[in-house]
Design a protein around this motif. Structure first.
Motif: not given
Length: 276
Positions: A8-19, A29-41, A43-45
């Motif tokens: 849920i959110g106005d717009k998800l981080n592109n890495h989450i969308e792509n992952g 494996e490709k999904a992992l590459d995207h999700f691992k780029l989501v920063n810990s700060n 909101e959807h970490y």
């Protein structure tokens, strides 16, 4: 896929969308590459990390997945999905003692008024082959919603594991009551009846199919499945005398008579048959 996340959110981080797109397509494996780029700060970490854990499970990297969910639980002890993932990892790692301890924590954490949570607990117990507890949680979910198909399907799987024909038939009858008459509803009930060796009920199901949804070839295919299953279950064959034409419906009548009355020979429409 273990869980179905709705972020849920106005717009998800592109890495989450792509992952998520890669995950849904089975490209873990490709999904992992995207999700691992989501920063810990971000909101959807935590959501991203749950996907990381699921990707690792799909890749059978259960120890790595367990590390991820343990970190999530340390960040948020009330992260229900992380606890579910922890139990799954422990089950797949064949650590039953720890899995049972985790399930105990899950039961304390979940909303016992949530039929979805109760069914997932039932699934965990089923994976551990603890069928009495699996049935208990299915029944708790059904007390909340007696028409909850997920609970009935899960209960049917446990009944099949137990080889409990009476329970299988009870559940399949309930599913039939809830069926919309479509192919999927028919198939689930048919398979349960066939598994429990309730051949007559299978034939009744087939004969009750609505003509506008199922053509004759479709119905004959399922009748052939019943005939073949009887032959395999009872290790018998049907022989006819001086006739090359013995319709499948007649053959099924002979087989059902054999199952129910032990009649191993007779005549149907003038054709002599033997079951040996």
């Amino acid at each position: 896929m273990i869980f179905n996340f709705n972020l849920i959110g106005d717009k998800l981080n592109n890495h989450i969308e792509n992952g998520k797109n890669e995950f849904d397509n089975g490209n873990y494996e490709k999904a992992l590459d995207h999700f691992k780029l989501v920063n810990s700060n971000n909101e959807h970490y935590e959501y991203a990390q749950l996907f990381v854990a699921n990707c690792l499970m799909e890749l059978k990297r259960y120890d790595d997945s367990l590390d991820v969910v343990d970190k999530l639980i340390s960040l948020n002890p009330y992260n229900k999905l992380a606890w579910f993932n922890r139990a799954l990892c422990q089950i797949f790692l064949k650590d039953e003692e720890k899995a049972l301890a985790t399930i105990g924590e899950i039961i304390r954490l979940i909303d016992l008024r949530s039929k979805y949570d109760l069914v997932f607990v039932a699934k965990l117990y089923k994976l551990l082959n603890i069928y009495d507890e699996a049935l208990k949680f299915c029944d708790l979910a059904l007390e909340i919603d007696e028409n909850f198909k997920d609970a009935l399907y899960e209960k049917s799987l446990v009944a099949m594991r137990l080889d409990d024909d009476e329970l299988i038939n009870d559940v399949s009858d309930r599913l039939l009551e809830l069926s919309d008459g479509g192919p999927l509803g028919f198939m689930s009930v048919f398979i349960l009846k066939l598994f429990s060796k309730n051949y007559s009920a299978c034939i009744d199901l087939i004969n009750g199919l609505e003509g506008d949804k199922f053509d004759n070839d479709y119905m004959m295919m399922f009748k052939a499945m019943v005939y073949q299953q009887i032959c395999e279950d009872l290790c018998v064959n049907l022989l006819v005398v001086n006739s090359e034409d013995f319709p499948l419906d007649d053959a099924l009548d002979a087989m059902i008579d054999f199952v129910e009355n032990k009649t191993d020979n007779g005549k149907i429409n003038g054709v002599q048959y033997y079951i040996i």
